[in-house]
Write a protein that holds these residues in place. Structure first.
Motif, mmCIF file in Angstrom:
data_model
loop_
_atom_site.group_PDB
_atom_site.id
_atom_site.type_symbol
_atom_site.label_atom_id
_atom_site.label_comp_id
_atom_site.label_asym_id
_atom_site.label_seq_id
_atom_site.Cartn_x
_atom_site.Cartn_y
_atom_site.Cartn_z
ATOM 1 N N GLY A 115 25.378 -2.783 140.358
ATOM 2 C CA GLY A 115 25.794 -3.941 139.584
ATOM 3 C C GLY A 115 24.893 -4.219 138.406
ATOM 4 N N GLU A 116 23.783 -3.481 138.298
ATOM 5 C CA GLU A 116 22.850 -3.656 137.192
ATOM 6 C C GLU A 116 23.163 -2.675 136.064
ATOM 7 N N THR A 117 22.803 -3.060 134.868
ATOM 8 C CA THR A 117 22.983 -2.195 133.709
ATOM 9 C C THR A 117 21.675 -2.105 132.941
ATOM 10 N N GLN A 118 21.611 -1.113 132.040
ATOM 11 C CA GLN A 118 20.400 -0.890 131.248
ATOM 12 C C GLN A 118 20.805 -0.297 129.903
ATOM 13 N N ALA A 119 20.211 -0.782 128.844
ATOM 14 C CA ALA A 119 20.507 -0.251 127.512
ATOM 15 C C ALA A 119 19.937 1.152 127.376
ATOM 16 N N VAL A 120 20.681 2.012 126.706
ATOM 17 C CA VAL A 120 20.226 3.366 126.373
ATOM 18 C C VAL A 120 20.123 3.429 124.851
ATOM 19 N N HIS A 121 18.938 3.680 124.366
ATOM 20 C CA HIS A 121 18.708 3.605 122.930
ATOM 21 C C HIS A 121 18.942 4.969 122.277
ATOM 22 N N ILE A 122 19.771 4.973 121.230
ATOM 23 C CA ILE A 122 20.005 6.171 120.446
ATOM 24 C C ILE A 122 19.762 5.834 118.980
ATOM 25 N N HIS A 123 19.524 6.853 118.200
ATOM 26 C CA HIS A 123 19.280 6.681 116.769
ATOM 27 C C HIS A 123 20.145 7.671 116.007
ATOM 28 N N ASN A 124 20.937 7.165 115.072
ATOM 29 C CA ASN A 124 21.858 8.018 114.315
ATOM 30 C C ASN A 124 22.760 8.835 115.243
ATOM 31 N N ARG A 125 23.253 8.182 116.306
ATOM 32 C CA ARG A 125 24.176 8.777 117.289
ATOM 33 C C ARG A 125 23.516 9.812 118.187
ATOM 34 N N ARG A 126 22.192 9.950 118.108
ATOM 35 C CA ARG A 126 21.488 10.998 118.836
ATOM 36 C C ARG A 126 20.762 10.467 120.070
ATOM 37 N N LEU A 127 20.963 11.170 121.188
ATOM 38 C CA LEU A 127 20.210 10.908 122.409
ATOM 39 C C LEU A 127 19.390 12.160 122.719
ATOM 40 N N PRO A 128 18.066 12.130 122.514
ATOM 41 C CA PRO A 128 17.253 13.324 122.763
ATOM 42 C C PRO A 128 17.276 13.716 124.242
ATOM 43 N N LEU A 129 17.319 15.014 124.499
ATOM 44 C CA LEU A 129 17.202 15.519 125.867
ATOM 45 C C LEU A 129 15.726 15.707 126.196
ATOM 46 N N THR A 130 15.306 15.069 127.271
ATOM 47 C CA THR A 130 13.923 15.176 127.729
ATOM 48 C C THR A 130 13.909 15.439 129.224
ATOM 49 N N GLN A 131 12.786 15.909 129.725
ATOM 50 C CA GLN A 131 12.688 16.269 131.137
ATOM 51 C C GLN A 131 12.794 15.053 132.054
ATOM 52 N N ASP A 132 12.490 13.853 131.535
ATOM 53 C CA ASP A 132 12.531 12.662 132.382
ATOM 54 C C ASP A 132 13.752 11.782 132.130
ATOM 55 N N LEU A 133 14.706 12.248 131.319
ATOM 56 C CA LEU A 133 15.868 11.428 130.973
ATOM 57 C C LEU A 133 16.678 11.042 132.206
ATOM 58 N N PHE A 134 16.701 11.915 133.207
ATOM 59 C CA PHE A 134 17.537 11.678 134.393
ATOM 60 C C PHE A 134 16.701 11.367 135.633
ATOM 61 N N ALA A 135 15.517 10.825 135.406
ATOM 62 C CA ALA A 135 14.640 10.486 136.531
ATOM 63 C C ALA A 135 15.261 9.412 137.422
ATOM 64 N N GLN A 136 16.141 8.575 136.854
ATOM 65 C CA GLN A 136 16.842 7.548 137.630
ATOM 66 C C GLN A 136 18.300 7.932 137.872
ATOM 67 N N ASP A 137 18.551 9.221 138.033
ATOM 68 C CA ASP A 137 19.898 9.734 138.296
ATOM 69 C C ASP A 137 20.717 9.754 137.003
ATOM 70 N N ALA A 138 22.018 9.871 137.146
ATOM 71 C CA ALA A 138 22.909 10.078 136.003
ATOM 72 C C ALA A 138 22.951 8.858 135.092
#
Length: 294
Positions: free
Chosen positions: A181-204
């Motif tokens: 039931g909780e949500t969280q903002a995902v910050h992108i810049h110029n439509r880009r979401l960088p792929l990083t090794q910890d991006l999915f540390a909290q699941d999908a």
């Protein structure tokens, strides 16, 4: 195994689960689909039916009766029939049988159609109601794409580009894979979401209200891309096993249950309904090409 091929791409499809096993770019000699290393994640691109995500108590409720249902449904473990094929088209079918009826009490025909055209692969889901009552279900895709594309690159050289520049809000999952039931903002810049090794540390990352209808995997080093277009799919999951060299872009019409909220299948979030004798269809498209070929 069934193979589709044209001048640009070669596509392999397993009969088990009618699952994509390879998306090979012949022009660059590059395999773009994750090759299911069992020590990391043993799937290529499973098809999800008749549920998407996890069900509370590993059950669904139909007319007050409870039925066992594993995460993402039984289709990915089922052997499909190949009903039609050519050099660029393959159609697979899974009909209700004794095994499916023990978990899902509906008569249905679930078809997956693959069609290759130039540098595009169309994947269509078709569900025909062969019952004498409405049937309820979810469908979704879970393809995993290799990142990086080439051995001299790193995961961090890549990013996801959304079709539109829009605020993103993910819906958080518990450790058991249910919505909190909780949500969280995902910050992108110029439509880009960088792929990083910890991006999915909290699941999908699960998005329920995207306006974008396409997400593209891009590198900072070259113009080769993989795009996924999902016009009719209102939910999108993005996931990778942390540290693994792939990313999944998952169009869904359905989603996991919410913690503490076991409901009849008719009331499941994002559930689809088809009346007797009627047909449901939804498709997504995978594109493999350099930017200037789009």
């Amino acid at each position: 195994m069934t193979t589709l091929e044209n001048d640009y791409l070669r596509i392999d499809i397993q009969w088990k689960g009618a699952e994509l096993a390879s998306i090979y770019d012949k022009t660059t000699e590059t395999e773009h689909l994750w090759q299911a290393n069992p020590d990391v994640w043993p799937w290529h691109g499973p098809n999800l039916f008749p549920v998407v995500g996890g069900c509370l108590n590993n059950q669904i409720v139909v007319d007050g009766n409870r039925y066992p249902m594993e995460r993402h449904g039984f289709a990915r473990h089922s052997t499909f029939d190949l009903t039609d094929s050519s050099e660029t088209v393959a159609r697979f079918s899974l009909r209700a049988n004794e095994s499916t009826l023990a978990a899902y009490p509906y008569q249905f025909n679930y078809e997956i159609w693959y069609e290759l055209e130039d540098r595009l692969l169309k994947v269509a889901y078709r569900v025909t109601n062969e019952d004498d009552q409405p049937i309820y279900f979810s469908v979704g895709a879970h393809p995993a794409f290799n990142v990086p594309f080439y051995p001299d690159e790193t995961y961090e050289d890549y990013y996801l580009e959304f079709e539109l520049d829009e605020p993103l809000e993910r819906h958080l999952l518990s450790k058991e894979g249910f919505f909190t039931g909780e949500t969280q903002a995902v910050h992108i810049h110029n439509r880009r979401l960088p792929l990083t090794q910890d991006l999915f540390a909290q699941d999908a990352l699960v998005f329920k209200n995207l306006s974008s209808r396409q997400v593209t995997i891009r590198s900072i080093n070259h113009d080769q891309i993989v795009s996924v277009s999902f016009l009719p799919f209102n939910y999108l999951g993005i996931w990778a096993k942390p540290g693994a060299p792939f990313v999944c872009i998952e169009p869904w019409l359905g989603c996991a249950d919410t913690e503490g909220r076991l409901v009849d299948i008719r009331e499941k979030e994002a559930i689809q309904r088809v009346d007797p004798g009627q047909l449901f269809e939804a498709a997504f498209i995978v594109g493999i090409s350099p930017h200037d070929a789009q």
